[in-house]
Scaffold this active site. Structure first.
Site, mmCIF file in Angstrom:
data_model
loop_
_atom_site.group_PDB
_atom_site.id
_atom_site.type_symbol
_atom_site.label_atom_id
_atom_site.label_comp_id
_atom_site.label_asym_id
_atom_site.label_seq_id
_atom_site.Cartn_x
_atom_site.Cartn_y
_atom_site.Cartn_z
ATOM 1 N N GLY A 267 60.564 73.085 90.898
ATOM 2 C CA GLY A 267 60.125 73.460 89.553
ATOM 3 C C GLY A 267 60.467 72.395 88.520
ATOM 4 O O GLY A 267 60.932 71.296 88.857
ATOM 5 N N GLN A 268 60.218 72.721 87.271
ATOM 6 C CA GLN A 268 60.424 71.754 86.174
ATOM 7 C C GLN A 268 61.885 71.290 86.111
ATOM 8 O O GLN A 268 62.182 70.097 86.161
ATOM 9 C CB GLN A 268 60.085 72.398 84.834
ATOM 10 N N LEU A 269 62.793 72.261 85.968
ATOM 11 C CA LEU A 269 64.204 71.904 85.808
ATOM 12 C C LEU A 269 64.762 71.308 87.094
ATOM 13 O O LEU A 269 65.537 70.339 87.052
ATOM 14 C CB LEU A 269 65.002 73.153 85.394
ATOM 15 N N ASP B 112 64.657 80.830 100.739
ATOM 16 C CA ASP B 112 64.065 81.932 99.969
ATOM 17 C C ASP B 112 65.206 82.858 99.534
ATOM 18 O O ASP B 112 65.765 83.597 100.348
ATOM 19 C CB ASP B 112 63.041 82.685 100.831
ATOM 20 N N ALA C 80 62.981 80.831 89.900
ATOM 21 C CA ALA C 80 62.595 81.938 89.020
ATOM 22 C C ALA C 80 61.144 82.331 89.233
ATOM 23 O O ALA C 80 60.345 81.563 89.780
ATOM 24 C CB ALA C 80 62.794 81.537 87.550
ATOM 25 N N ASP D 217 65.406 82.898 76.606
ATOM 26 C CA ASP D 217 65.430 83.475 75.250
ATOM 27 C C ASP D 217 64.691 84.823 75.218
ATOM 28 O O ASP D 217 64.839 85.580 74.257
ATOM 29 C CB ASP D 217 64.800 82.506 74.246
ATOM 30 N N TYR E 270 59.290 90.520 82.180
ATOM 31 C CA TYR E 270 59.941 89.242 82.516
ATOM 32 C C TYR E 270 61.347 89.198 81.898
ATOM 33 O O TYR E 270 62.324 88.876 82.581
ATOM 34 C CB TYR E 270 59.092 88.080 81.986
ATOM 35 N N TRP F 4 61.273 77.907 75.910
ATOM 36 C CA TRP F 4 60.085 77.056 75.765
ATOM 37 C C TRP F 4 60.244 75.756 76.578
ATOM 38 O O TRP F 4 60.047 74.658 76.059
ATOM 39 C CB TRP F 4 59.841 76.725 74.292
HETATM 40 N N1 LIG Z 1 59.405 77.752 81.891
HETATM 41 C C1 LIG Z 1 59.863 78.213 80.729
HETATM 42 O O1 LIG Z 1 59.224 78.126 79.676
HETATM 43 C C2 LIG Z 1 61.222 78.850 80.660
HETATM 44 C C3 LIG Z 1 61.680 79.372 79.448
HETATM 45 C C4 LIG Z 1 62.936 79.951 79.395
HETATM 46 C C5 LIG Z 1 63.729 79.994 80.541
HETATM 47 N N2 LIG Z 1 63.262 79.496 81.706
HETATM 48 C C6 LIG Z 1 64.120 79.564 82.904
HETATM 49 O O2 LIG Z 1 64.514 78.255 83.254
HETATM 50 C C7 LIG Z 1 64.693 78.172 84.668
HETATM 51 C C8 LIG Z 1 63.897 76.992 85.203
HETATM 52 O O3 LIG Z 1 62.534 77.209 84.889
HETATM 53 P P1 LIG Z 1 61.371 76.247 85.384
HETATM 54 O O4 LIG Z 1 60.343 76.233 84.320
HETATM 55 O O5 LIG Z 1 61.952 74.976 85.895
HETATM 56 O O6 LIG Z 1 60.810 77.110 86.604
HETATM 57 P P2 LIG Z 1 59.603 76.751 87.564
HETATM 58 O O7 LIG Z 1 59.034 75.432 87.229
HETATM 59 O O8 LIG Z 1 58.716 77.957 87.611
HETATM 60 O O9 LIG Z 1 60.358 76.612 88.966
HETATM 61 C C9 LIG Z 1 60.912 77.708 89.606
HETATM 62 C C10 LIG Z 1 60.933 77.385 91.082
HETATM 63 O O10 LIG Z 1 61.525 78.504 91.762
HETATM 64 C C11 LIG Z 1 60.775 78.696 92.939
HETATM 65 N N3 LIG Z 1 60.968 80.018 93.509
HETATM 66 C C12 LIG Z 1 60.225 81.138 93.282
HETATM 67 N N4 LIG Z 1 60.659 82.132 94.072
HETATM 68 C C13 LIG Z 1 61.684 81.649 94.794
HETATM 69 C C14 LIG Z 1 62.527 82.182 95.797
HETATM 70 N N5 LIG Z 1 62.364 83.448 96.222
HETATM 71 N N6 LIG Z 1 63.489 81.417 96.345
HETATM 72 C C15 LIG Z 1 63.628 80.134 95.948
HETATM 73 N N7 LIG Z 1 62.859 79.557 95.008
HETATM 74 C C16 LIG Z 1 61.893 80.304 94.438
HETATM 75 C C17 LIG Z 1 59.344 78.470 92.482
HETATM 76 O O11 LIG Z 1 58.483 78.305 93.574
HETATM 77 P P3 LIG Z 1 56.936 78.743 93.389
HETATM 78 O O12 LIG Z 1 56.382 77.902 92.293
HETATM 79 O O13 LIG Z 1 56.354 78.480 94.735
HETATM 80 O O14 LIG Z 1 56.952 80.206 93.019
HETATM 81 C C18 LIG Z 1 59.524 77.203 91.658
HETATM 82 O O15 LIG Z 1 59.468 76.040 92.442
HETATM 83 C C19 LIG Z 1 64.257 79.540 85.215
HETATM 84 O O16 LIG Z 1 65.370 80.359 85.387
HETATM 85 C C20 LIG Z 1 63.395 80.112 84.111
HETATM 86 O O17 LIG Z 1 63.356 81.513 84.116
HETATM 87 C C21 LIG Z 1 62.044 78.900 81.800
#
Ligand SMILES: NC(=O)c1ccc[n+]([C@@H]2O[C@H](COP(=O)([O-])OP(=O)(O)OC[C@H]3O[C@@H](n4cnc5c(N)ncnc54)[C@H](OP(=O)(O)O)[C@@H]3O)[C@@H](O)[C@H]2O)c1
Length: 288
Positions: A11-13, A38, A62, A104, A127, A151
Site C-alpha cells: 500500500g501507500q504507507l 493475511d 487496512a 481521522d 469505515y 487524507w
Molecule cells: N488512505 C487514506 O486516505 C487514509 C486516511 C487515514 C488513515 N489511513 C490509514 O493509514 C494506513 C495506511 O493506509 P494506506 O493508504 O497506505 O493503505 P493502502 O494503500 O490501502 O494499503 C493497505 C494494504 O493492506 C493490504 N491488505 C488488505 N487486507 C489485508 C490483509 N487481510 N492482510 C494483509 N494485508 C492486507 C491491502 O491489500 P489490497 O490492496 O490487496 O486490499 C493493501 O496493500 C491504514 O491503516 C489506513 O486505514 C489511510
C-alpha cells in the site's frame, strides 16, 4: 539486529516505508502483504510472527474503501478490526512493539477546533467504526502505539492526488467539495516519522510511550483547496469549482472537520512536521 515487520506493505504507507528503510542500516526489515501474510487468518498470523520473532510490527494493512464499507461493514471490520486483534492475540504479553495506523474518521467532525487524542471518538461511518475497533484491539497489547492520520497520499497506490490529476488532464472543469476541512498527509513524511520514532527508541533516545497519537502534515485546507493546489502544481488549466457536500452525495458520511492537533507526537518524539503544500510539491515532482 532489530527485526521490523511491516504489514500491508504493497500500500501507500508500506511502500513509503520500503523507500525510507533503505536509509536505515543495521535493521532487518520484513515486508509483507495479504499475499504473504493475511492478517485476517489467525493461524497464519501466529505462525508468521512466531517464526520471524519481530521486535517491531508496523501495521499498514487496512480496508480503506470508505464508501464500499457502508455496504460490506463486516469486511471492513474483518481487516480493520479482527486482523488487529489477531496481531495482539499473538504478541500480547511479549516485548514486541506494535505501531498501528488509524484514521481521522474515528472523529465525528462536529468540532471546530483541532481534535486531540483526548477528544471523544464518535465515528460517523462503517469505515470509521472499523478503525476505532482496530484501535481498541491494538491497545490490548501494552506496547502499542496508535497513529491516527488523515487524507493520506503518495506517489504509490491510489489516492486523491492521482484521481484529481487524471480527471484534470481529461476535463476542463471539476467539482470538489469546499465544506470539508482537514489536513493532507504525505505518506513519505509519515513513514519518515515512524522510522524516526522506531530508531529513536532502539537507540534509547526516548522511550516508546504507548497510546494514541495524531499525525498529519501541518496546516489546514478543504478538499477544494487541496485539488486546486494539485492542479496548480501540475501546471494544468482545469477549473476547480467548489460544491457543497450535499451536492456530491457519497455512501459514507465524512467528517466536516477533522483537523488534528499534533502537539503530542511532536513533543514526545521531537518531530518536525512539514507544511502540507511543501510536501505536496515534493510528491508532485515524483509524479511528473
Ligand atoms: N488512505 C487514506 O486516505 C487514509 C486516511 C487515514 C488513515 N489511513 C490509514 O493509514 C494506513 C495506511 O493506509 P494506506 O493508504 O497506505 O493503505 P493502502 O494503500 O490501502 O494499503 C493497505 C494494504 O493492506 C493490504 N491488505 C488488505 N487486507 C489485508 C490483509 N487481510 N492482510 C494483509 N494485508 C492486507 C491491502 O491489500 P489490497 O490492496 O490487496 O486490499 C493493501 O496493500 C491504514 O491503516 C489506513 O486505514 C489511510
Amino acid at each position: 539486529m532489530a527485526v521490523i515487520l511491516v504489514t500491508g506493505a504493497h500500500g501507500q504507507l508500506g511502500n513509503e516505508l520500503k523507500v525510507v528503510s533503505k536509509h536505515f542500516y543495521g535493521y532487518d526489515f520484513i515486508f509483507t502483504d495479504v499475499d504473504t501474510l493475511d492478517l485476517t487468518n489467525l493461524q497464519q498470523t501466529e505462525e508468521f510472527i512466531k517464526s520471524t520473532s519481530p521486535d517491531w510490527i508496523i501495521n499498514c494493512a487496512a480496508y480503506n474503501q470508505v464508501d464500499k464499507a457502508e455496504s460490506e461493514p463486516e469486511v471492513a471490520m474483518l481487516v480493520n478490526g479482527t486482523a488487529v486483534k489477531n496481531i495482539t492475540d499473538v504478541i500480547k504479553g511479549s516485548e514486541c512493539r506494535f505501531i498501528h495506523i488509524s484514521s481521522d474518521y474515528v472523529y465525528d467532525g462536529t468540532s471546530n477546533v483541532p481534535y486531540n487524542e483526548n477528544s471523544n471518538p464518535n465515528p460517523a461511518s462503517a469505515y470509521g467504526r472499523s478503525k476505532l475497533a482496530g484501535e481498541k484491539f491494538a491497545l490490548l497489547h501494552h506496547g502499542s502505539m496508535i497513529i491516527r492520520t488523515s487524507w493520506l497520499y503518495s506517489s504509490f497506490g491510489k489516492n486523491f492526488v492521482k484521481t484529481i490529476l487524471s480527471h484534470a488532464k481529461e476535463k476542463d472543469s471539476l467539482k470538489v467539495v469546499f465544506d470539508q476541512t482537514g489536513t493532507p498527509t504525505y505518506a513519505a513524511d509519515l513513514a519518515g516519522a515512524i522510522m524516526s520514532i522506531v530508531t529513536g527508541v532502539i537507540r534509547n533516545q526516548f522511550a516508546l510511550n504507548a497510546g494514541i497519537y495524531n499525525y498529519s502534515n501541518e496546516g489546514v485546507c478543504t478538499w477544494y483547496d487541496f485539488a486546486t493546489e494539485i492542479i496548480h502544481e501540475a501546471g494544468l488549466t482545469c477549473q476547480v469549482n467548489p460544491v457543497h457536500s450535499e451536492d456530491y452525495q457519497t455512501a459514507a458520511t465524512r467528517p466536516v472537520y477533522s483537523v488534528m492537533d499534533k502537539t503530542k507526537i511532536k513533543e514526545t518524539y521531537n518531530l518536525r512536521i512539514p507544511y502540507w503544500r511543501t510536501s505536496l510539491s515534493q510528491c508532485m515532482k515524483l509524479l511528473k
